[in-house]
Design a protein around this motif. Sequence first.
Motif, PDB file in Angstrom:
ATOM      1  N   GLU A  97       0.829  -1.206   0.000  1.00  0.00           N
ATOM      2  CA  GLU A  97       0.000   0.000   0.000  1.00  0.00           C
ATOM      3  C   GLU A  97       0.865   1.258   0.000  1.00  0.00           C
ATOM      4  N   ALA A  98       1.882   1.272   0.830  1.00  0.00           N
ATOM      5  CA  ALA A  98       2.745   2.447   0.925  1.00  0.00           C
ATOM      6  C   ALA A  98       3.570   2.629  -0.347  1.00  0.00           C
ATOM      7  N   VAL A  99       4.066   1.539  -0.894  1.00  0.00           N
ATOM      8  CA  VAL A  99       4.857   1.615  -2.132  1.00  0.00           C
ATOM      9  C   VAL A  99       4.001   2.163  -3.268  1.00  0.00           C
ATOM     10  N   LYS A 100       2.780   1.675  -3.383  1.00  0.00           N
ATOM     11  CA  LYS A 100       1.874   2.159  -4.431  1.00  0.00           C
ATOM     12  C   LYS A 100       1.536   3.636  -4.241  1.00  0.00           C
ATOM     13  N   SER A 101       1.547   4.072  -2.986  1.00  0.00           N
ATOM     14  CA  SER A 101       1.202   5.466  -2.691  1.00  0.00           C
ATOM     15  C   SER A 101       2.388   6.412  -2.901  1.00  0.00           C
ATOM     16  N   GLY A 102       3.582   5.836  -3.111  1.00  0.00           N
ATOM     17  CA  GLY A 102       4.736   6.677  -3.411  1.00  0.00           C
ATOM     18  C   GLY A 102       5.709   6.893  -2.270  1.00  0.00           C
ATOM     19  N   VAL A 103       5.788   5.944  -1.329  1.00  0.00           N
ATOM     20  CA  VAL A 103       6.735   6.080  -0.227  1.00  0.00           C
ATOM     21  C   VAL A 103       8.167   5.968  -0.758  1.00  0.00           C
ATOM     22  N   THR A 104       9.073   6.680  -0.119  1.00  0.00           N
ATOM     23  CA  THR A 104      10.478   6.631  -0.528  1.00  0.00           C
ATOM     24  C   THR A 104      11.225   5.534   0.194  1.00  0.00           C
ATOM     25  N   ASP A 105      10.967   5.400   1.497  1.00  0.00           N
ATOM     26  CA  ASP A 105      11.679   4.400   2.293  1.00  0.00           C
ATOM     27  C   ASP A 105      10.924   4.142   3.583  1.00  0.00           C
ATOM     28  N   TYR A 106      11.361   3.086   4.286  1.00  0.00           N
ATOM     29  CA  TYR A 106      10.779   2.693   5.563  1.00  0.00           C
ATOM     30  C   TYR A 106      11.818   2.800   6.675  1.00  0.00           C
ATOM     31  N   LEU A 107      11.358   3.118   7.869  1.00  0.00           N
ATOM     32  CA  LEU A 107      12.176   3.034   9.073  1.00  0.00           C
ATOM     33  C   LEU A 107      11.354   2.293  10.107  1.00  0.00           C
ATOM     34  N   GLY A 108      11.773   1.082  10.428  1.00  0.00           N
ATOM     35  CA  GLY A 108      11.006   0.255  11.345  1.00  0.00           C
ATOM     36  C   GLY A 108      11.228   0.618  12.798  1.00  0.00           C
ATOM     37  N   LYS A 109      10.176   0.500  13.583  1.00  0.00           N
ATOM     38  CA  LYS A 109      10.264   0.704  15.036  1.00  0.00           C
ATOM     39  C   LYS A 109      10.513  -0.632  15.723  1.00  0.00           C
ATOM     40  N   PRO A 110      11.343  -0.621  16.794  1.00  0.00           N
ATOM     41  CA  PRO A 110      12.150   0.503  17.290  1.00  0.00           C
ATOM     42  C   PRO A 110      13.376   0.707  16.412  1.00  0.00           C
ATOM     43  N   PHE A 111      13.947   1.895  16.452  1.00  0.00           N
ATOM     44  CA  PHE A 111      15.119   2.192  15.631  1.00  0.00           C
ATOM     45  C   PHE A 111      16.156   2.918  16.481  1.00  0.00           C
ATOM     46  N   SER A 112      17.406   2.818  16.048  1.00  0.00           N
ATOM     47  CA  SER A 112      18.504   3.493  16.742  1.00  0.00           C
ATOM     48  C   SER A 112      18.774   4.843  16.088  1.00  0.00           C
ATOM     49  N   SER A 113      19.563   5.671  16.751  1.00  0.00           N
ATOM     50  CA  SER A 113      19.940   6.966  16.189  1.00  0.00           C
ATOM     51  C   SER A 113      20.682   6.780  14.881  1.00  0.00           C
ATOM     52  N   GLU A 114      21.558   5.786  14.842  1.00  0.00           N
ATOM     53  CA  GLU A 114      22.328   5.514  13.631  1.00  0.00           C
ATOM     54  C   GLU A 114      21.422   5.118  12.472  1.00  0.00           C
ATOM     55  N   GLN A 115      20.429   4.284  12.744  1.00  0.00           N
ATOM     56  CA  GLN A 115      19.498   3.867  11.694  1.00  0.00           C
ATOM     57  C   GLN A 115      18.705   5.056  11.161  1.00  0.00           C
ATOM     58  N   LEU A 116      18.276   5.938  12.056  1.00  0.00           N
ATOM     59  CA  LEU A 116      17.537   7.129  11.638  1.00  0.00           C
ATOM     60  C   LEU A 116      18.395   8.001  10.737  1.00  0.00           C
ATOM     61  N   VAL A 117      19.620   8.268  11.161  1.00  0.00           N
ATOM     62  CA  VAL A 117      20.522   9.108  10.369  1.00  0.00           C
ATOM     63  C   VAL A 117      20.784   8.488   8.998  1.00  0.00           C
ATOM     64  N   ASN A 118      21.003   7.177   8.961  1.00  0.00           N
ATOM     65  CA  ASN A 118      21.272   6.494   7.691  1.00  0.00           C
ATOM     66  C   ASN A 118      20.082   6.571   6.744  1.00  0.00           C
ATOM     67  N   LYS A 119      18.872   6.425   7.278  1.00  0.00           N
ATOM     68  CA  LYS A 119      17.669   6.498   6.442  1.00  0.00           C
ATOM     69  C   LYS A 119      17.487   7.900   5.862  1.00  0.00           C
ATOM     70  N   VAL A 120      17.716   8.914   6.690  1.00  0.00           N
ATOM     71  CA  VAL A 120      17.575  10.287   6.230  1.00  0.00           C
ATOM     72  C   VAL A 120      18.609  10.595   5.143  1.00  0.00           C
ATOM     73  N   MET A 121      19.842  10.154   5.370  1.00  0.00           N
ATOM     74  CA  MET A 121      20.885  10.378   4.377  1.00  0.00           C
ATOM     75  C   MET A 121      20.578   9.642   3.074  1.00  0.00           C
ATOM     76  N   SER A 122      20.101   8.398   3.203  1.00  0.00           N
ATOM     77  CA  SER A 122      19.765   7.601   2.025  1.00  0.00           C
ATOM     78  C   SER A 122      18.629   8.249   1.230  1.00  0.00           C
ATOM     79  N   ALA A 123      17.608   8.719   1.939  1.00  0.00           N
ATOM     80  CA  ALA A 123      16.477   9.367   1.275  1.00  0.00           C
ATOM     81  C   ALA A 123      16.916  10.649   0.575  1.00  0.00           C
ATOM     82  N   ALA A 124      17.813  11.387   1.207  1.00  0.00           N
ATOM     83  CA  ALA A 124      18.316  12.624   0.600  1.00  0.00           C
ATOM     84  C   ALA A 124      19.088  12.329  -0.680  1.00  0.00           C
ATOM     85  N   LYS A 125      19.868  11.257  -0.663  1.00  0.00           N
ATOM     86  CA  LYS A 125      20.647  10.889  -1.847  1.00  0.00           C
ATOM     87  C   LYS A 125      19.735  10.488  -3.002  1.00  0.00           C
TER      88      LYS A 125
END
Length: 281
Positions: A97-125
Motif C-alpha cells: 500500500e505504501a509503495v503504491k502510494s509513493g513512499v520513498t523508504d521505511y524506518l522500522g520501530k524501534p530504531f537506533s539513532s544511527e538507523q535514523l541518520v542512515n535512512k535520512v541520508m539515504s532518502a536525501a541521496k
Amino acid sequence: MSIKILVVDDASFTRDLIRRTLRKEFPAAILEEAVNGRKAQQLLSKSQFDMVLCDWEMPEMTGVELLQWCREQPEYKKEDIPFVMITSRGDKSHVVEAVKSGVTDYLGKPFSSEQLVNKVMSAAKKNNMQSKLTSQKSRSAAPAGGVASASLDVLMGAGKASRKVEATKFINPDAPVPTVKDVKIPTLVRFEGKQFRCMVIQFSKQDATMLIKSDDVIPQVLGQSVLDLEFGGQVNRLNYYVQSVATTEKKHDSTFLTVGLGLIDQDAEKEVFISKLFDSL
C-alpha cells in the motif's frame, strides 16, 4: 540553502528523539513537527518542505493518507521530495500500500539513532539533496549519535566515584574545555518502572553512558529511563531516552551492558543542576 524536514508523529517522545538526533547530526537542517497527519497537511500547504518523516498510525489522518495527499500535490511528487514512513507495520499488504502510494523508504520501530541518520541520508541521496542536508555543517558539532556511537569495547572501571575537587589541582587555562567527562558514579536507574544499580562512566550536559549487569535488564532502544544523580546533597531524577545498548565484551553472554542515554528534560532548574554537576566532575 539548508534542508527543511517535517517530522510527523502523535507521540511527543518520538518527535523529540528524532529532532534531537537530526539536530546533532545535521545542525544546519530546519526541523518542524506536527502531532498528526491533519496538522502536517496544514504545514505542508503553508510552506515548502524538502523531506517528510512520518509515523503510520496517527489520529485524524494516518501516515499513508498523508502520503497519498502529498503525492497528489504538484510540489510534493515522489521525484521532488522523499517521504520516509516510520512504522512497526511490516506485513506485505501495508508495504505494498505504501509503495503504491509513493513512499520513498521505511524506518522500522524501534530504531537506533544511527538507523535514523542512515535512512535520512539515504532518502536525501535518492532525491539528490544530500548537499542541502549537510550544508553549513558545523565542524565543532558533536559526532553523530554522541554517546550513542560509543565503542562496543567500553569496559567498566573499578572503584567508587570521587566527587571532591582538590583545591591545589592545577588547571591549564589554555586547555580545551571538555564536553564529555570520564567518570565513575555508582547510582540508580529505572527502566519501565523497575529500579537497577548502575555505574555512570561518561557524562555530558546532554548525554550519559552507564554500565549495568546484563542479567538485570536489557533496555530497549528509544525506551525511557530515569537516572538518579546527586550534587550538593540534592538527588535529582533526570529523564533520558536510551540511545544505544551494547555488550562490553564481544560475546553474547557478556556480564555488563554499555547503555547510552540522551537527555529528555528541558527544565531550567534541571539544566542548572546538570551544569553544576558537570563542572564539579
